[in-house]
Design a protein around this motif. Structure first.
Motif, mmCIF file in Angstrom:
data_model
loop_
_atom_site.group_PDB
_atom_site.id
_atom_site.type_symbol
_atom_site.label_atom_id
_atom_site.label_comp_id
_atom_site.label_asym_id
_atom_site.label_seq_id
_atom_site.Cartn_x
_atom_site.Cartn_y
_atom_site.Cartn_z
ATOM 1 N N ILE A 48 -8.839 -11.573 10.091
ATOM 2 C CA ILE A 48 -8.983 -10.215 9.532
ATOM 3 C C ILE A 48 -8.525 -10.229 8.074
ATOM 4 C CG2 ILE A 48 -8.694 -9.073 11.745
ATOM 5 C CD1 ILE A 48 -5.902 -8.876 9.301
ATOM 6 N N PHE A 49 -8.909 -9.188 7.334
ATOM 7 C CA PHE A 49 -8.407 -8.992 5.982
ATOM 8 C C PHE A 49 -8.437 -7.515 5.653
ATOM 9 C CE2 PHE A 49 -12.924 -9.066 5.372
ATOM 10 C CZ PHE A 49 -13.143 -8.133 4.364
ATOM 11 N N ALA A 50 -7.625 -7.121 4.709
ATOM 12 C CA ALA A 50 -7.618 -5.754 4.180
ATOM 13 C C ALA A 50 -7.081 -5.835 2.759
ATOM 14 C CB ALA A 50 -6.745 -4.846 5.037
ATOM 15 N N ASP A 51 -7.438 -4.854 1.953
ATOM 16 C CA ASP A 51 -6.901 -4.825 0.605
ATOM 17 C C ASP A 51 -6.319 -3.460 0.312
ATOM 18 O OD1 ASP A 51 -9.082 -3.203 0.162
ATOM 19 O OD2 ASP A 51 -10.053 -4.524 -1.264
ATOM 20 N N GLY A 52 -5.587 -3.399 -0.764
ATOM 21 C CA GLY A 52 -5.006 -2.143 -1.215
ATOM 22 C C GLY A 52 -4.754 -2.238 -2.701
ATOM 23 N N ASP A 53 -4.898 -1.124 -3.402
ATOM 24 C CA ASP A 53 -4.557 -1.137 -4.824
ATOM 25 C C ASP A 53 -3.884 0.164 -5.202
ATOM 26 O OD1 ASP A 53 -6.511 0.785 -6.083
ATOM 27 O OD2 ASP A 53 -7.955 -0.642 -5.255
ATOM 28 N N ASN A 54 -3.270 0.150 -6.360
ATOM 29 C CA ASN A 54 -2.495 1.312 -6.796
ATOM 30 C C ASN A 54 -3.294 2.268 -7.671
ATOM 31 O OD1 ASN A 54 -2.620 -0.162 -9.171
ATOM 32 N ND2 ASN A 54 -0.478 0.144 -9.697
ATOM 33 N N HIS A 55 -4.558 1.988 -7.904
ATOM 34 C CA HIS A 55 -5.424 2.850 -8.726
ATOM 35 C C HIS A 55 -4.786 3.121 -10.092
ATOM 36 C CE1 HIS A 55 -7.683 3.397 -5.035
ATOM 37 N NE2 HIS A 55 -6.573 3.750 -4.445
ATOM 38 N N GLY A 56 -3.945 2.171 -10.562
ATOM 39 C CA GLY A 56 -3.305 2.313 -11.856
ATOM 40 C C GLY A 56 -2.070 3.197 -11.859
ATOM 41 N N GLU A 57 -1.590 3.600 -10.662
ATOM 42 C CA GLU A 57 -0.427 4.492 -10.572
ATOM 43 C C GLU A 57 0.555 3.984 -9.522
ATOM 44 O OE1 GLU A 57 -1.910 8.338 -9.631
ATOM 45 O OE2 GLU A 57 -3.077 8.511 -11.457
ATOM 46 N N ASN A 58 1.812 4.317 -9.670
ATOM 47 C CA ASN A 58 2.865 4.068 -8.680
ATOM 48 C C ASN A 58 3.164 2.604 -8.428
ATOM 49 O OD1 ASN A 58 3.222 6.865 -8.304
ATOM 50 N ND2 ASN A 58 1.514 6.892 -6.872
ATOM 51 N N GLY A 59 2.778 1.704 -9.302
ATOM 52 C CA GLY A 59 3.154 0.299 -9.200
ATOM 53 C C GLY A 59 2.861 -0.329 -7.854
ATOM 54 N N TYR A 60 3.775 -1.225 -7.443
ATOM 55 C CA TYR A 60 3.588 -1.921 -6.172
ATOM 56 C C TYR A 60 3.658 -0.964 -4.989
ATOM 57 C CZ TYR A 60 3.519 -6.683 -7.918
ATOM 58 O OH TYR A 60 3.152 -7.847 -8.524
ATOM 59 N N LYS A 61 4.454 0.116 -5.103
ATOM 60 C CA LYS A 61 4.563 1.081 -4.006
ATOM 61 C C LYS A 61 3.194 1.681 -3.693
ATOM 62 C CE LYS A 61 7.102 5.172 -2.495
ATOM 63 N NZ LYS A 61 6.128 6.218 -2.290
ATOM 64 N N GLY A 62 2.439 2.060 -4.724
ATOM 65 C CA GLY A 62 1.113 2.629 -4.508
ATOM 66 C C GLY A 62 0.167 1.636 -3.872
ATOM 67 N N ALA A 63 0.224 0.370 -4.327
ATOM 68 C CA ALA A 63 -0.630 -0.670 -3.741
ATOM 69 C C ALA A 63 -0.234 -0.931 -2.299
ATOM 70 C CB ALA A 63 -0.536 -1.952 -4.570
ATOM 71 N N TRP A 64 1.069 -0.960 -2.023
ATOM 72 C CA TRP A 64 1.545 -1.206 -0.660
ATOM 73 C C TRP A 64 1.142 -0.065 0.269
ATOM 74 C CZ3 TRP A 64 2.680 -4.988 2.283
ATOM 75 C CH2 TRP A 64 3.336 -4.781 3.482
ATOM 76 N N GLU A 65 1.265 1.188 -0.179
ATOM 77 C CA GLU A 65 0.849 2.326 0.645
ATOM 78 C C GLU A 65 -0.629 2.226 0.989
ATOM 79 O OE1 GLU A 65 1.961 5.703 -1.711
ATOM 80 O OE2 GLU A 65 3.984 5.766 -0.848
ATOM 81 N N ASP A 66 -1.450 1.887 0.007
ATOM 82 C CA ASP A 66 -2.889 1.769 0.225
ATOM 83 C C ASP A 66 -3.187 0.614 1.189
ATOM 84 O OD1 ASP A 66 -5.541 2.738 -0.392
ATOM 85 O OD2 ASP A 66 -5.826 0.928 -1.600
ATOM 86 N N LEU A 67 -2.526 -0.521 0.991
ATOM 87 C CA LEU A 67 -2.736 -1.671 1.879
ATOM 88 C C LEU A 67 -2.293 -1.350 3.305
ATOM 89 C CD1 LEU A 67 -3.431 -4.647 2.412
ATOM 90 C CD2 LEU A 67 -1.072 -5.190 1.763
ATOM 91 N N THR A 68 -1.130 -0.749 3.445
ATOM 92 C CA THR A 68 -0.624 -0.413 4.778
ATOM 93 C C THR A 68 -1.578 0.532 5.499
ATOM 94 O OG1 THR A 68 1.642 -0.686 3.995
ATOM 95 C CG2 THR A 68 1.344 0.497 6.055
ATOM 96 N N LEU A 69 -2.054 1.536 4.791
ATOM 97 C CA LEU A 69 -3.008 2.469 5.385
ATOM 98 C C LEU A 69 -4.264 1.737 5.847
ATOM 99 C CD1 LEU A 69 -3.831 5.376 6.048
ATOM 100 C CD2 LEU A 69 -4.650 5.580 3.705
ATOM 101 N N ASN A 70 -4.782 0.820 5.042
ATOM 102 C CA ASN A 70 -5.982 0.072 5.417
ATOM 103 C C ASN A 70 -5.721 -0.862 6.595
ATOM 104 O OD1 ASN A 70 -7.535 1.362 3.499
ATOM 105 N ND2 ASN A 70 -7.113 -0.160 1.938
ATOM 106 N N LEU A 71 -4.528 -1.444 6.664
ATOM 107 C CA LEU A 71 -4.181 -2.270 7.825
ATOM 108 C C LEU A 71 -4.089 -1.421 9.086
ATOM 109 C CD1 LEU A 71 -1.525 -4.675 6.270
ATOM 110 C CD2 LEU A 71 -3.815 -5.294 7.099
ATOM 111 N N TRP A 72 -3.496 -0.226 8.982
ATOM 112 C CA TRP A 72 -3.438 0.685 10.138
ATOM 113 C C TRP A 72 -4.849 1.017 10.604
ATOM 114 C CZ3 TRP A 72 0.269 5.015 8.048
ATOM 115 C CH2 TRP A 72 1.575 4.533 7.995
ATOM 116 N N ARG A 73 -5.703 1.403 9.652
ATOM 117 C CA ARG A 73 -7.074 1.777 10.008
ATOM 118 C C ARG A 73 -7.806 0.630 10.694
ATOM 119 N NH1 ARG A 73 -8.274 4.745 4.325
ATOM 120 N NH2 ARG A 73 -7.771 6.868 4.966
ATOM 121 N N LEU A 74 -7.628 -0.579 10.169
ATOM 122 C CA LEU A 74 -8.272 -1.752 10.754
ATOM 123 C C LEU A 74 -7.797 -1.966 12.187
ATOM 124 C CD1 LEU A 74 -9.931 -4.413 10.565
ATOM 125 C CD2 LEU A 74 -7.841 -5.480 9.679
#
Length: 143
Positions: free
Chosen positions: A82-108
């Motif tokens: 499996i794979f998933a990605d996440g990015d911060n859309h230029g905001e909130n640094g690593y926290k924003g990228a991690w939130e996006d990645l975690t959400l995508n992993l949950w969805r997967l």
């Protein structure tokens, strides 16, 4: 100091000092019931995601997910790569990228009825303000 307390705004997730009566970011009224302990450089899957509200049933499923960088644990079988990605859309640094990645992993995991992920690897890519995380590993199925 090992821990810090904040009043986290339920509207925008801004971390306000404990004596704040209103959010310094959006103006939402705050009270003592909104105080949480934050551990510097640490967290868990129950972080307040700014764009997602989980139902109690969804939270129960998320709480049962197994995610490990180790091999497939006892009681589980491999369900494929499996794979998933996440990015911060230029905001909130690593926290924003991690939130996006975690959400995508949950969805997967929830969307494919996986019990979690083993052999999880996460690779960052940083380009100025833009941070992208790629996670990959083995899907877990309950044996």
């Amino acid at each position: 100091m090992l821990t810090q307390r904040y009043r986290v705004c339920p509207n925008c997730q801004h971390e306000n000092l404990t004596d704040a009566n209103f959010c310094l970011s959006c103006g939402t009224k705050l009270d003592a019931s909104m105080e949480i302990v934050k551990l510097p450089h640490a967290g868990d899957q129950k972080f307040a995601h700014p764009t997602v509200e989980l139902t109690p049933d969804e939270q129960a499923v998320v709480d049962q997910l197994v995610m490990t960088s180790g091999t497939i644990p006892n009681g589980f079988t491999r369900g494929g790569a499996i794979f998933a990605d996440g990015d911060n859309h230029g905001e909130n640094g690593y926290k924003g990228a991690w939130e996006d990645l975690t959400l995508n992993l949950w969805r997967l995991c929830i969307g494919q009825n996986y019990a979690g992920i083993a052999n999880l690897k996460i690779e960052p890519t940083v380009r100025g303000q833009f941070i992208s995380l790629l996670a990959y590993g083995d899907a877990l199925l309950k044996a």
